[in-house]
Motif scaffolding. Structure first.
Motif, PDB file in Angstrom:
ATOM      1  N   VAL A 259       0.834  -1.216   0.000  1.00  0.00           N
ATOM      2  CA  VAL A 259       0.000   0.000   0.000  1.00  0.00           C
ATOM      3  C   VAL A 259       0.861   1.257   0.000  1.00  0.00           C
ATOM      4  CG1 VAL A 259      -1.968  -1.109   1.104  1.00  0.00           C
ATOM      5  CG2 VAL A 259      -0.224  -0.018   2.542  1.00  0.00           C
ATOM      6  N   GLN A 260       2.167   1.066  -0.226  1.00  0.00           N
ATOM      7  CA  GLN A 260       3.124   2.175  -0.253  1.00  0.00           C
ATOM      8  C   GLN A 260       2.981   3.039   1.003  1.00  0.00           C
ATOM      9  OE1 GLN A 260       2.163   3.896  -4.162  1.00  0.00           O
ATOM     10  NE2 GLN A 260       3.921   2.844  -5.026  1.00  0.00           N
ATOM     11  N   ALA A 261       2.957   2.358   2.134  1.00  0.00           N
ATOM     12  CA  ALA A 261       2.749   3.042   3.409  1.00  0.00           C
ATOM     13  C   ALA A 261       3.887   4.010   3.706  1.00  0.00           C
ATOM     14  CB  ALA A 261       2.627   2.019   4.536  1.00  0.00           C
ATOM     15  N   LYS A 262       3.500   5.205   4.118  1.00  0.00           N
ATOM     16  CA  LYS A 262       4.476   6.198   4.541  1.00  0.00           C
ATOM     17  C   LYS A 262       4.407   6.410   6.055  1.00  0.00           C
ATOM     18  CE  LYS A 262       6.278  10.786   3.403  1.00  0.00           C
ATOM     19  NZ  LYS A 262       6.155  11.952   2.492  1.00  0.00           N
ATOM     20  N   ARG A 263       3.210   6.275   6.609  1.00  0.00           N
ATOM     21  CA  ARG A 263       3.052   6.382   8.069  1.00  0.00           C
ATOM     22  C   ARG A 263       2.310   5.139   8.560  1.00  0.00           C
ATOM     23  NH1 ARG A 263       0.896  10.349  11.261  1.00  0.00           N
ATOM     24  NH2 ARG A 263       2.746  10.263  12.562  1.00  0.00           N
ATOM     25  N   ILE A 264       2.875   4.513   9.578  1.00  0.00           N
ATOM     26  CA  ILE A 264       2.335   3.270  10.124  1.00  0.00           C
ATOM     27  C   ILE A 264       2.115   3.436  11.616  1.00  0.00           C
ATOM     28  CG2 ILE A 264       2.839   0.834  10.598  1.00  0.00           C
ATOM     29  CD1 ILE A 264       4.405   0.742   7.992  1.00  0.00           C
TER      30      ILE A 264
ATOM     31  N   ARG B 216      -3.819  12.024  15.350  1.00  0.00           N
ATOM     32  CA  ARG B 216      -4.707  12.523  14.300  1.00  0.00           C
ATOM     33  C   ARG B 216      -4.654  11.597  13.090  1.00  0.00           C
ATOM     34  NH1 ARG B 216      -3.286  19.035  14.226  1.00  0.00           N
ATOM     35  NH2 ARG B 216      -3.908  19.474  16.389  1.00  0.00           N
ATOM     36  N   PRO B 217      -5.722  11.550  12.295  1.00  0.00           N
ATOM     37  CA  PRO B 217      -5.744  10.695  11.099  1.00  0.00           C
ATOM     38  C   PRO B 217      -4.613  11.047  10.148  1.00  0.00           C
ATOM     39  CG  PRO B 217      -7.945  11.469  11.617  1.00  0.00           C
ATOM     40  CD  PRO B 217      -7.017  12.235  12.499  1.00  0.00           C
ATOM     41  N   SER B 218      -3.906  10.023   9.693  1.00  0.00           N
ATOM     42  CA  SER B 218      -2.819  10.244   8.733  1.00  0.00           C
ATOM     43  C   SER B 218      -2.095   8.949   8.417  1.00  0.00           C
ATOM     44  CB  SER B 218      -1.791  11.251   9.267  1.00  0.00           C
ATOM     45  OG  SER B 218      -1.164  10.769  10.433  1.00  0.00           O
ATOM     46  N   PHE B 219      -2.590   7.825   8.887  1.00  0.00           N
ATOM     47  CA  PHE B 219      -1.858   6.575   8.759  1.00  0.00           C
ATOM     48  C   PHE B 219      -2.336   5.754   7.560  1.00  0.00           C
ATOM     49  CE2 PHE B 219      -1.440   7.813  13.187  1.00  0.00           C
ATOM     50  CZ  PHE B 219      -0.084   7.642  13.396  1.00  0.00           C
ATOM     51  N   ASP B 220      -1.394   5.023   6.987  1.00  0.00           N
ATOM     52  CA  ASP B 220      -1.682   4.152   5.850  1.00  0.00           C
ATOM     53  C   ASP B 220      -1.945   2.713   6.290  1.00  0.00           C
ATOM     54  OD1 ASP B 220      -0.979   6.180   3.749  1.00  0.00           O
ATOM     55  OD2 ASP B 220       0.967   6.029   4.750  1.00  0.00           O
ATOM     56  N   LEU B 221      -1.422   2.348   7.436  1.00  0.00           N
ATOM     57  CA  LEU B 221      -1.546   0.981   7.944  1.00  0.00           C
ATOM     58  C   LEU B 221      -1.505   1.021   9.459  1.00  0.00           C
ATOM     59  CD1 LEU B 221       0.327  -2.179   6.675  1.00  0.00           C
ATOM     60  CD2 LEU B 221       0.388  -1.598   9.101  1.00  0.00           C
ATOM     61  N   ALA B 222      -2.306   0.177  10.087  1.00  0.00           N
ATOM     62  CA  ALA B 222      -2.263   0.012  11.541  1.00  0.00           C
ATOM     63  C   ALA B 222      -2.105  -1.464  11.852  1.00  0.00           C
ATOM     64  CB  ALA B 222      -3.532   0.552  12.194  1.00  0.00           C
TER      65      ALA B 222
ATOM     66  N   VAL C 164      -6.763   5.575  10.236  1.00  0.00           N
ATOM     67  CA  VAL C 164      -6.246   5.065   8.964  1.00  0.00           C
ATOM     68  C   VAL C 164      -7.039   5.654   7.800  1.00  0.00           C
ATOM     69  CG1 VAL C 164      -6.042   2.970   7.551  1.00  0.00           C
ATOM     70  CG2 VAL C 164      -5.339   2.937   9.950  1.00  0.00           C
ATOM     71  N   ARG C 165      -6.345   6.028   6.781  1.00  0.00           N
ATOM     72  CA  ARG C 165      -6.961   6.655   5.606  1.00  0.00           C
ATOM     73  C   ARG C 165      -7.838   5.670   4.846  1.00  0.00           C
ATOM     74  NH1 ARG C 165      -4.680   4.466   1.126  1.00  0.00           N
ATOM     75  NH2 ARG C 165      -2.501   3.770   1.226  1.00  0.00           N
ATOM     76  N   SER C 166      -8.701   6.206   4.013  1.00  0.00           N
ATOM     77  CA  SER C 166      -9.486   5.383   3.103  1.00  0.00           C
ATOM     78  C   SER C 166      -8.540   4.610   2.186  1.00  0.00           C
ATOM     79  CB  SER C 166     -10.420   6.262   2.276  1.00  0.00           C
ATOM     80  OG  SER C 166     -11.108   5.505   1.317  1.00  0.00           O
ATOM     81  N   GLY C 167      -8.747   3.317   2.078  1.00  0.00           N
ATOM     82  CA  GLY C 167      -7.868   2.478   1.277  1.00  0.00           C
ATOM     83  C   GLY C 167      -6.705   1.910   2.066  1.00  0.00           C
ATOM     84  N   GLY C 168      -6.509   2.406   3.291  1.00  0.00           N
ATOM     85  CA  GLY C 168      -5.463   1.868   4.157  1.00  0.00           C
ATOM     86  C   GLY C 168      -5.910   0.562   4.792  1.00  0.00           C
TER      87      GLY C 168
END
Length: 223
Positions: free
Chosen positions: A62-67, A132-138, A158-162
């Protein structure tokens, strides 16, 4: 002919080790991180080598930048995740126990990843309130009694699509055995009730066997 639980476990472990020998190169840093955890007396409950690699691949996919990680322990899974984010990426990991933080910090420095990992110390439910919301994966792998709480926060963050991954949700099949109960089993059941009919995610449980035994994870995509 019946197979004993010891024979099953030996077979699962042998299978993991065989596949890992072909697909996951030996890594002295990760091996040392596990040894540091053992030396400090931490419970041997970190994800397995193959599970760590799977988390790494999920993050890359998912090309995660923030986890976001809930439950650091000695930082083994955190290292796998941090290696998946770009140089300007970040893993935020939440941990209650100071001794765990001490060991994990040592392991992050060993791996050269300290600048990419932020550890927040304290009760995870309280720490999650500050994010705050900003994560690609949890990735949720902490006290199972609070799984439903952690899930609700992860869904917010987690963002939409995360993706949201929750570990240890099968527990040798005991979660589905209504005659069995303990705090961890009830925590997973509460999580499943919270997710049932939740239209904000699309999720499934993936049962696993391997060197860590018979368990599984929930994989959810945030809509």
């Amino acid at each position: 002919m019946s197979t004993s639980s010891q024979e099953l476990q030996a077979n699962w472990t042998r299978s993991d080790q065989y596949h890992n020998a072909h697909l996951i190169p030996e890594d002295p840093i990760l091996s040392t991180a596990l040894q540091n955890s053992d030396d400090a007396g931490l419970d041997r409950i970190a994800v397995s080598q193959s599970q760590g690699k799977l988390l790494h691949l999920f993050a890359r996919s998912v090309q995660a930048k923030r986890i976001l990680e809930v439950g650091t322990l000695g930082g083994y899974s955190t290292i796998w995740l941090a290696r998946a984010v770009p140089q300007d990426g970040e893993v935020v990991t939440l941990e209650l126990e100071e001794e765990h933080v001490k060991v994990a910090s040592k392991n992050f420095a060993l791996a050269g990843l300290s600048e990419k990992i932020k550890i927040i110390v304290g009760p995870a439910a309280q720490s999650l309130e500050t994010l705050r919301p900003s994560f690609d994966l949890a990735f949720i792998d902490a006290d199972k009694q609070s799984n439903a709480i952690y899930y609700q926060h992860a869904k917010r963050l987690v963002r939409s699509g995360g993706i949201i991954i929750i570990d240890n949700v099968v527990r040798q099949g005991l979660v589905a055995d209504t005659s069995r109960t303990d705090e961890r089993i009830e925590g997973v059941r509460a999580l499943l009730r919270a997710m049932k009919g939740d239209e904000e995610v699309d999720a499934t449980t993936v049962a696993t066997v391997g060197e860590k035994g018979y368990d599984g994870l929930i994989f959810a995509v945030r809509k």
